[in-house]
Write an enzyme that holds these catalytic residues in place. Structure first.
Site, PDB file in Angstrom:
ATOM      1  N   ASP A  19       4.015  -0.547  11.891  1.00  0.00           N
ATOM      2  CA  ASP A  19       4.074  -1.845  12.575  1.00  0.00           C
ATOM      3  C   ASP A  19       5.312  -2.660  12.209  1.00  0.00           C
ATOM      4  O   ASP A  19       5.345  -3.873  12.433  1.00  0.00           O
ATOM      5  CB  ASP A  19       2.804  -2.655  12.289  1.00  0.00           C
ATOM      6  CG  ASP A  19       2.620  -2.957  10.802  1.00  0.00           C
ATOM      7  OD1 ASP A  19       3.379  -2.410   9.980  1.00  0.00           O
ATOM      8  OD2 ASP A  19       1.699  -3.728  10.471  1.00  0.00           O
ATOM      9  N   ARG A  61      -3.988  -2.063  10.539  1.00  0.00           N
ATOM     10  CA  ARG A  61      -3.962  -3.538  10.578  1.00  0.00           C
ATOM     11  C   ARG A  61      -4.025  -4.030  12.024  1.00  0.00           C
ATOM     12  O   ARG A  61      -4.901  -3.614  12.758  1.00  0.00           O
ATOM     13  CB  ARG A  61      -2.727  -4.085   9.847  1.00  0.00           C
ATOM     14  CG  ARG A  61      -2.734  -3.768   8.364  1.00  0.00           C
ATOM     15  CD  ARG A  61      -1.801  -4.647   7.621  1.00  0.00           C
ATOM     16  NE  ARG A  61      -0.436  -4.512   8.127  1.00  0.00           N
ATOM     17  CZ  ARG A  61       0.607  -5.144   7.639  1.00  0.00           C
ATOM     18  NH1 ARG A  61       0.465  -5.995   6.649  1.00  0.00           N
ATOM     19  NH2 ARG A  61       1.801  -4.954   8.130  1.00  0.00           N
ATOM     20  N   ARG A  95       4.564 -15.875  -4.868  1.00  0.00           N
ATOM     21  CA  ARG A  95       3.300 -16.643  -4.917  1.00  0.00           C
ATOM     22  C   ARG A  95       2.403 -15.999  -5.975  1.00  0.00           C
ATOM     23  O   ARG A  95       1.413 -15.376  -5.675  1.00  0.00           O
ATOM     24  CB  ARG A  95       2.588 -16.631  -3.553  1.00  0.00           C
ATOM     25  CG  ARG A  95       3.257 -17.438  -2.492  1.00  0.00           C
ATOM     26  CD  ARG A  95       2.370 -17.623  -1.261  1.00  0.00           C
ATOM     27  NE  ARG A  95       1.414 -18.716  -1.459  1.00  0.00           N
ATOM     28  CZ  ARG A  95       0.093 -18.544  -1.577  1.00  0.00           C
ATOM     29  NH1 ARG A  95      -0.442 -17.355  -1.526  1.00  0.00           N
ATOM     30  NH2 ARG A  95      -0.699 -19.580  -1.740  1.00  0.00           N
ATOM     31  N   THR A 102       5.331   2.188   5.817  1.00  0.00           N
ATOM     32  CA  THR A 102       3.935   1.846   6.065  1.00  0.00           C
ATOM     33  C   THR A 102       3.320   2.909   6.968  1.00  0.00           C
ATOM     34  O   THR A 102       3.961   3.362   7.926  1.00  0.00           O
ATOM     35  CB  THR A 102       3.724   0.470   6.716  1.00  0.00           C
ATOM     36  OG1 THR A 102       2.378   0.390   7.201  1.00  0.00           O
ATOM     37  CG2 THR A 102       4.653   0.192   7.885  1.00  0.00           C
ATOM     38  N   GLY A 135       0.842  -1.203   0.000  1.00  0.00           N
ATOM     39  CA  GLY A 135       0.000   0.000   0.000  1.00  0.00           C
ATOM     40  C   GLY A 135       0.872   1.245   0.000  1.00  0.00           C
ATOM     41  O   GLY A 135       1.944   1.262   0.600  1.00  0.00           O
TER      42      GLY A 135
HETATM   43  O1  F6P Z   1      -0.903  -1.416   5.423  1.00  0.00           O
HETATM   44  C1  F6P Z   1      -1.467  -0.206   5.052  1.00  0.00           C
HETATM   45  C2  F6P Z   1      -2.961  -0.302   5.007  1.00  0.00           C
HETATM   46  O2  F6P Z   1      -3.461   0.964   4.672  1.00  0.00           O
HETATM   47  C3  F6P Z   1      -3.632  -0.859   6.260  1.00  0.00           C
HETATM   48  O3  F6P Z   1      -3.708   0.091   7.290  1.00  0.00           O
HETATM   49  C4  F6P Z   1      -4.948  -1.320   5.710  1.00  0.00           C
HETATM   50  O4  F6P Z   1      -5.487  -2.362   6.487  1.00  0.00           O
HETATM   51  C5  F6P Z   1      -4.591  -1.822   4.342  1.00  0.00           C
HETATM   52  O5  F6P Z   1      -3.367  -1.194   3.978  1.00  0.00           O
HETATM   53  C6  F6P Z   1      -5.622  -1.527   3.285  1.00  0.00           C
HETATM   54  O6  F6P Z   1      -5.208  -2.098   2.092  1.00  0.00           O
HETATM   55  P1  F6P Z   1      -5.926  -1.877   0.684  1.00  0.00           P
HETATM   56  O7  F6P Z   1      -5.196  -0.773  -0.002  1.00  0.00           O
HETATM   57  O8  F6P Z   1      -5.751  -3.187  -0.007  1.00  0.00           O
HETATM   58  O9  F6P Z   1      -7.359  -1.527   0.930  1.00  0.00           O
END
Ligand code: F6P
Length: 363
Positions: free
Chosen positions: A146, A188, A83, A142, A15
């Site tokens: 985390d 998360r 994967r 991130t 992300g």
């Molecule tokens: O890891 C970054 C994050 O924004 C998390 O906080 C969240 O759970 C996830 O990515 C959302 O991912 P996506 O872009 O697949 O919706």
């Protein structure tokens, strides 16, 4: 000192987070000073595996991007080369390991080393590629903060600012309607964004995955606020990974390695309204927290990480990740960084501060 480096590549995976472009700019400008050529791989590793998604990056290509959100290279949190999903004739999906193709594609282009910018998933891929012989240096990213082995990741403080700003704004509408407002933030399975923004934004209740919550305690705090303190509104911040005692986190999408947390603000709001009879609304901040440009702290951290990553490549310190160990940026083994996720320590001073302010932490 590694003297055999002439061409390096950089990619952004997982992300997006505010500050990715600042890292790319710092990588390109510092590498240029060493006389190296830099190439950007589009959309994590997809640019190497599907078509020709490898683009030269020079000074002009990274001009004026330090303050911009997103990533000029694009990113994805799907399509892991270790994967890689393949649809079979019967419609089922199997996974194949395409890591050797990644390594071969870089070798074909005479690229000597890779700077991989990513979160735990992307750094796990980078670590495997390193174990298979690729010269890799990692840069932690991130908004969730985390990642173990670094005090902070860039993008986190900007996300906290976005969330705090939203919480500030909720105060006036909550007060005008004497409502409980429940806001869900990302993170998360770690409660960093909820804790930081909740304390900074003077939330009455903060629910994080590290402390399973007791609805009775949450409602008691809300009643105390309305009845005893005569403040007839309340703000509840819920981490997307929070869950009640004896319960489990909620998912919008589960399984298949593509789990998406979500839905807890709706549940908490419904439960509070049912239990207290107080009008309650909820909202989900979602991807707003990843959008926009980095604040000055994250810009600086991202620029420091980018410049430090190039130094690690120059010094031949492959298999390492740059990390913030205040006040320094140093190198840690990638294996250490991906070994565990960094959750909020329950004995940390920020939780203590929240409790000292009378904030209910759900317990
Ligand atoms: O890891 C970054 C994050 O924004 C998390 O906080 C969240 O759970 C996830 O990515 C959302 O991912 P996506 O872009 O697949 O919706």
């Amino acid at each position: 000192m590694s003297t055999d480096i002439r061409r390096i590549a950089v990619n952004t995976g997982g992300g997006d987070a505010p500050g990715l472009n600042a890292v790319i700019r710092a990588v390109v400008l510092s590498a240029e000073q060493l006389g190296w050529e830099v190439f950007g791989i589009r959309e994590s590793y997809d640019g190497l595996l599907d078509g020709d998604g490898v683009v030269p990056l020079d000074r002009a290509a990274v001009r004026g991007i330090t303050h911009q959100g997103g990533t000029i290279l694009g990113t994805t949190n799907r399509g892991n080369p270790l994967r890689w999903p393949v649809e079979e004739e019967d419609g089922s999906v199997t996974h194949v390991d395409r890591s050797q193709e990644v390594i071969d594609a870089l070798a074909e282009r005479e690229i000597d080393a890779l700077i991989a910018i990513g979160g735990d998933g992307s750094l796990d891929i980078a670590h495997t590629l390193f174990q298979k012989g690729l010269k890799v240096v990692g840069v932690p990213k991130t908004i969730d903060n985390d990642l173990a082995a670094t005090n902070l990741t860039f993008g986190f403080i900007t996300a906290v600012e976005t969330a705090t700003d939203a919480i500030d704004k909720l105060h006036s509408t909550a007060e005008a309607h004497q409502r409980v407002m429940v806001v869900e933030v990302m993170g998360r399975n770690a409660g960093w964004i909820a804790l930081f923004s909740g304390v900074a934004g003077s939330a009455d209740v903060i629910l994080i995955p590290e402390i399973p919550y007791d609805l009775d305690r949450v409602c008691a705090r809300i009643e105390e606020r309305y009845v005893v303190e005569k403040r007839e509104f309340a703000i509840v911040v819920v981490a997307e990974g929070a869950y009640p005692v004896g319960g489990e986190p909620l998912f919008l999408q589960a399984g298949g390695g593509q789990e998406r947390l979500g839905g807890m603000a709706h549940k908490v709001a419904t439960d509070i309204e049912d239990r207290t009879g107080r009008e309650t609304r909820h909202l989900v901040l979602g991807h707003l927290q990843r959008g926009g440009g980095p604040n000055s702290y994250d810009r600086l951290l991202a620029l420091r990480f980018g410049a430090a990553a190039v130094k690690l490549v120059r010094d031949g310190r492959f298999g390492c990740m740059v990390a913030l160990d205040p006040p320094d940026v140093l190198a840690v083994p990638l294996g250490e960084a991906i070994a565990r996720i960094k959750t909020v320590p329950l004995d940390g001073d920020i939780i203590e501060t929240a409790r000292a302010l009378g904030t209910c932490m759900g317990d």
